[in-house]
Design a protein around this motif. Structure first.
Motif, PDB file in Angstrom:
ATOM      1  N   ASP A   1       0.835  -1.205   0.000  1.00 40.72           N
ATOM      2  CA  ASP A   1       0.000   0.000   0.000  1.00 40.72           C
ATOM      3  C   ASP A   1       0.870   1.255   0.000  1.00 40.72           C
ATOM      4  O   ASP A   1       2.114   1.181  -0.052  1.00 40.72           O
ATOM      5  N   ALA A   2       0.249   2.417   0.066  1.00 40.29           N
ATOM      6  CA  ALA A   2       0.980   3.681  -0.037  1.00 40.29           C
ATOM      7  C   ALA A   2       1.870   3.950   1.170  1.00 40.29           C
ATOM      8  O   ALA A   2       2.746   4.812   1.110  1.00 40.29           O
ATOM      9  N   ALA A   3       1.676   3.227   2.261  1.00 39.22           N
ATOM     10  CA  ALA A   3       2.518   3.374   3.438  1.00 39.22           C
ATOM     11  C   ALA A   3       3.634   2.334   3.482  1.00 39.22           C
ATOM     12  O   ALA A   3       4.377   2.265   4.468  1.00 39.22           O
ATOM     13  N   GLY A   4       3.749   1.511   2.434  1.00 36.82           N
ATOM     14  CA  GLY A   4       4.784   0.486   2.384  1.00 36.82           C
ATOM     15  C   GLY A   4       4.442  -0.797   3.099  1.00 36.82           C
ATOM     16  O   GLY A   4       5.303  -1.670   3.267  1.00 36.82           O
ATOM     17  N   ARG A   5       3.180  -0.965   3.516  1.00 38.02           N
ATOM     18  CA  ARG A   5       2.779  -2.181   4.212  1.00 38.02           C
ATOM     19  C   ARG A   5       2.436  -3.280   3.208  1.00 38.02           C
ATOM     20  O   ARG A   5       1.705  -3.037   2.247  1.00 38.02           O
ATOM     21  N   HIS A   6       2.941  -4.475   3.437  1.00 36.32           N
ATOM     22  CA  HIS A   6       2.669  -5.607   2.556  1.00 36.32           C
ATOM     23  C   HIS A   6       1.388  -6.316   2.980  1.00 36.32           C
ATOM     24  O   HIS A   6       1.073  -6.405   4.176  1.00 36.32           O
ATOM     25  N   GLY A   7       0.673  -6.839   2.003  1.00 35.74           N
ATOM     26  CA  GLY A   7      -0.544  -7.578   2.289  1.00 35.74           C
ATOM     27  C   GLY A   7      -0.931  -8.436   1.104  1.00 35.74           C
ATOM     28  O   GLY A   7      -0.258  -8.456   0.071  1.00 35.74           O
ATOM     29  N   VAL A   8      -2.019  -9.181   1.259  1.00 34.77           N
ATOM     30  CA  VAL A   8      -2.589  -9.934   0.148  1.00 34.77           C
ATOM     31  C   VAL A   8      -3.618  -9.041  -0.535  1.00 34.77           C
ATOM     32  O   VAL A   8      -4.254  -8.202   0.112  1.00 34.77           O
ATOM     33  N   ALA A   9      -3.791  -9.219  -1.843  1.00 37.90           N
ATOM     34  CA  ALA A   9      -4.654  -8.314  -2.603  1.00 37.90           C
ATOM     35  C   ALA A   9      -5.726  -9.088  -3.352  1.00 37.90           C
ATOM     36  O   ALA A   9      -5.450 -10.099  -3.996  1.00 37.90           O
ATOM     37  N   VAL A  10      -6.943  -8.596  -3.249  1.00 38.89           N
ATOM     38  CA  VAL A  10      -8.056  -9.057  -4.071  1.00 38.89           C
ATOM     39  C   VAL A  10      -8.099  -8.122  -5.274  1.00 38.89           C
ATOM     40  O   VAL A  10      -8.153  -6.902  -5.115  1.00 38.89           O
ATOM     41  N   THR A  11      -8.040  -8.672  -6.486  1.00 37.57           N
ATOM     42  CA  THR A  11      -7.816  -7.841  -7.664  1.00 37.57           C
ATOM     43  C   THR A  11      -8.821  -8.128  -8.767  1.00 37.57           C
ATOM     44  O   THR A  11      -9.455  -9.186  -8.817  1.00 37.57           O
TER      45      THR A  11
ATOM     46  N   ARG B   1       4.553  -1.446 -18.290  1.00 34.76           N
ATOM     47  CA  ARG B   1       3.961  -2.528 -17.513  1.00 34.76           C
ATOM     48  C   ARG B   1       4.600  -2.599 -16.131  1.00 34.76           C
ATOM     49  O   ARG B   1       5.818  -2.510 -15.974  1.00 34.76           O
ATOM     50  N   GLY B   2       3.769  -2.749 -15.118  1.00 29.93           N
ATOM     51  CA  GLY B   2       4.240  -2.800 -13.740  1.00 29.93           C
ATOM     52  C   GLY B   2       4.270  -1.459 -13.046  1.00 29.93           C
ATOM     53  O   GLY B   2       4.474  -1.394 -11.828  1.00 29.93           O
ATOM     54  N   SER B   3       4.068  -0.370 -13.808  1.00 25.37           N
ATOM     55  CA  SER B   3       4.058   0.967 -13.202  1.00 25.37           C
ATOM     56  C   SER B   3       2.807   1.147 -12.347  1.00 25.37           C
ATOM     57  O   SER B   3       1.736   0.640 -12.672  1.00 25.37           O
ATOM     58  N   ILE B   4       2.945   1.885 -11.278  1.00 24.92           N
ATOM     59  CA  ILE B   4       1.834   2.146 -10.370  1.00 24.92           C
ATOM     60  C   ILE B   4       1.207   3.483 -10.719  1.00 24.92           C
ATOM     61  O   ILE B   4       1.899   4.493 -10.841  1.00 24.92           O
ATOM     62  N   LEU B   5      -0.104   3.485 -10.893  1.00 24.88           N
ATOM     63  CA  LEU B   5      -0.831   4.710 -11.201  1.00 24.88           C
ATOM     64  C   LEU B   5      -1.319   5.419  -9.947  1.00 24.88           C
ATOM     65  O   LEU B   5      -1.372   6.652  -9.895  1.00 24.88           O
ATOM     66  N   PHE B   6      -1.692   4.644  -8.963  1.00 21.14           N
ATOM     67  CA  PHE B   6      -2.283   5.213  -7.753  1.00 21.14           C
ATOM     68  C   PHE B   6      -2.135   4.213  -6.619  1.00 21.14           C
ATOM     69  O   PHE B   6      -2.193   2.997  -6.842  1.00 21.14           O
ATOM     70  N   SER B   7      -1.917   4.707  -5.426  1.00 24.20           N
ATOM     71  CA  SER B   7      -1.961   3.834  -4.249  1.00 24.20           C
ATOM     72  C   SER B   7      -2.446   4.635  -3.048  1.00 24.20           C
ATOM     73  O   SER B   7      -2.287   5.856  -2.995  1.00 24.20           O
ATOM     74  N   SER B   8      -3.055   3.930  -2.113  1.00 21.20           N
ATOM     75  CA  SER B   8      -3.566   4.564  -0.903  1.00 21.20           C
ATOM     76  C   SER B   8      -3.299   3.664   0.292  1.00 21.20           C
ATOM     77  O   SER B   8      -3.013   2.469   0.144  1.00 21.20           O
ATOM     78  N   ALA B   9      -3.388   4.251   1.468  1.00 21.03           N
ATOM     79  CA  ALA B   9      -3.232   3.493   2.711  1.00 21.03           C
ATOM     80  C   ALA B   9      -4.167   4.085   3.755  1.00 21.03           C
ATOM     81  O   ALA B   9      -4.074   5.278   4.066  1.00 21.03           O
ATOM     82  N   LEU B  10      -5.069   3.270   4.250  1.00 19.67           N
ATOM     83  CA  LEU B  10      -5.949   3.683   5.347  1.00 19.67           C
ATOM     84  C   LEU B  10      -5.178   3.464   6.643  1.00 19.67           C
ATOM     85  O   LEU B  10      -4.989   2.338   7.088  1.00 19.67           O
ATOM     86  N   MET B  11      -4.704   4.563   7.242  1.00 19.13           N
ATOM     87  CA  MET B  11      -3.814   4.464   8.390  1.00 19.13           C
ATOM     88  C   MET B  11      -4.567   4.198   9.691  1.00 19.13           C
ATOM     89  O   MET B  11      -4.059   3.493  10.570  1.00 19.13           O
ATOM     90  N   SER B  12      -5.743   4.783   9.847  1.00 22.59           N
ATOM     91  CA  SER B  12      -6.493   4.562  11.083  1.00 22.59           C
ATOM     92  C   SER B  12      -7.957   4.916  10.880  1.00 22.59           C
ATOM     93  O   SER B  12      -8.302   5.728  10.018  1.00 22.59           O
ATOM     94  N   THR B  13      -8.803   4.280  11.667  1.00 26.78           N
ATOM     95  CA  THR B  13     -10.233   4.585  11.723  1.00 26.78           C
ATOM     96  C   THR B  13     -10.642   4.623  13.189  1.00 26.78           C
ATOM     97  O   THR B  13     -10.365   3.676  13.933  1.00 26.78           O
ATOM     98  N   GLN B  14     -11.270   5.715  13.599  1.00 21.54           N
ATOM     99  CA  GLN B  14     -11.672   5.875  14.994  1.00 21.54           C
ATOM    100  C   GLN B  14     -13.087   6.440  15.075  1.00 21.54           C
ATOM    101  O   GLN B  14     -13.511   7.194  14.190  1.00 21.54           O
ATOM    102  N   ILE B  15     -13.776   6.094  16.136  1.00 19.57           N
ATOM    103  CA  ILE B  15     -15.082   6.686  16.435  1.00 19.57           C
ATOM    104  C   ILE B  15     -14.855   7.818  17.446  1.00 19.57           C
ATOM    105  O   ILE B  15     -14.243   7.593  18.496  1.00 19.57           O
ATOM    106  N   VAL B  16     -15.314   9.017  17.108  1.00 15.69           N
ATOM    107  CA  VAL B  16     -15.089  10.182  17.970  1.00 15.69           C
ATOM    108  C   VAL B  16     -16.415  10.900  18.201  1.00 15.69           C
ATOM    109  O   VAL B  16     -17.389  10.702  17.480  1.00 15.69           O
ATOM    110  N   ASP B  17     -16.407  11.775  19.220  1.00 12.20           N
ATOM    111  CA  ASP B  17     -17.628  12.495  19.586  1.00 12.20           C
ATOM    112  C   ASP B  17     -17.715  13.893  18.988  1.00 12.20           C
ATOM    113  O   ASP B  17     -18.804  14.463  18.901  1.00 12.20           O
TER     114      ASP B  17
END
Length: 312
Positions: A236-246, A282-298
């Motif tokens: 992802d855009a933060a450099g975190r590795h994961g599995v991808a559904v594509t 081929r192999g170039s990245i057009l866009f990437s994102s990283a959801l860093m955190s999600t919180q419930i706030v008041d």
């Protein structure tokens, strides 16, 4: 379900980065040698099931789909990834209507016309009930050149939603918490073939806050879209590795990335798949994102000076 759809779904159980061409050829040669007859029209359906089961290391496709995966190990297929993500999402806390969901996201984008990258940080405070103003805050991390269009830093107040359709609201609180109902709703969005409409709409919704039940149903709905595949490694855009559904369309592979241990959604990446494509190599990245955190706030922070007002 027709046979072509079933074949596509069976083949989607095989990770994209596994080459099964040799296995298919050997299976076909053994089958033809044993019968002495030409292959029947329905053989590809049987072949897809055998290869899917063989690559996953199980006797049947059904057993592979629901096999538990040890923490930190790559899941067997698309359904396993999204089932685990759905189970994890369903356990999240449910916010009250008077609260807000705060999300912190990092995005990498190509600057139009010159290919240079820019990076931004997006923070949003979304009203759960849709009746209170929210806030969107953007911060760029590069200095734009004179010839570049880069969105300006600043705050935008998100107006209350009023009568907008549930699927168009920032918080997806009124969407059905049922995969089949969601698939029917997704199919009514956008243009193109049914599966393309469903995938495009789901890819847009996946980054928006939603109740745990709706989010879990969305993950399971994505697993049922024809043409969806699995990649065992993405970043992802933060450099975190994961599995991808594509899913690949128009020479671009769109990847939805999940943490293989926690099963949380990490972010998205779009990768060019055709050499010489006008979009880039081929192999170039057009866009990437990283959801860093999600919180419930008041509460929502006080907007900065010069704030704009955006529609819900």
């Amino acid at each position: 379900m027709d046979e072509l759809t079933l074949v596509e779904r069976l083949r989607s159980e095989i990770p994209e980065d596994i080459d099964v061409t040799g296995a298919e050829r050997r299976w076909r040669d053994r089958a033809l040698a044993g019968t002495g007859r030409r292959r029947r029209a329905r053989r590809p359906l049987l072949l897809a099931g055998v290869v899917a089961a063989g690559c996953a290391g199980a006797v049947t496709v059904v057993a592979v789909t629901h096999r538990p995966v040890e923490p930190g190990m790559p899941p067997a297929n698309v359904a396993a990834v999204l089932d685990q993500a759905a189970d994890r999402a369903a356990a999240d806390p449910v916010p009250r209507p008077d609260q807000f969901v705060h999300q912190d996201t990092v995005e990498l984008r190509r600057v139009p016309n010159n290919g240079r990258w820019y990076k931004d940080r997006n923070q949003s405070w979304i009203s759960v009930g849709g009746t209170a103003p929210g806030l969107f805050r953007l911060k760029n991390w590069i200095q734009p050149r004179p010839d570049e269009y880069v969105p300006l830093d600043g705050d935008s107040v998100i107006a209350p939603c009023g009568q907008r359709a549930p699927i168009d609201r920032p918080y997806l609180g009124d969407l059905p918490a049922d995969p089949d109902a969601l698939l029917r709703l997704l199919a009514r969005q956008g243009d193109g073939a049914r599966a393309e409409r469903q995938w495009e709409a789901a890819s847009d919704l996946i980054a928006r806050p939603a109740p745990p039940g709706v989010r879990a149903a969305l993950f399971r709905a994505i697993a049922r879209i024809p043409g969806v595949r699995l990649r065992t490694d993405s970043v992802d855009a933060a450099g975190r590795h994961g599995v991808a559904v594509t899913r690949t369309r128009d020479g671009v592979r769109e990847e939805l990335i999940f943490d293989p241990a926690s099963h949380r959604y990490l972010g998205r990446r779009d990768v060019i798949t055709r050499s010489g494509d006008r979009l880039g190599a081929r192999g170039s990245i057009l866009f990437s994102s990283a959801l860093m955190s999600t919180q419930i706030v008041d509460k929502v922070p006080k907007p900065r000076a010069g704030v704009a007002v955006d529609a819900c």
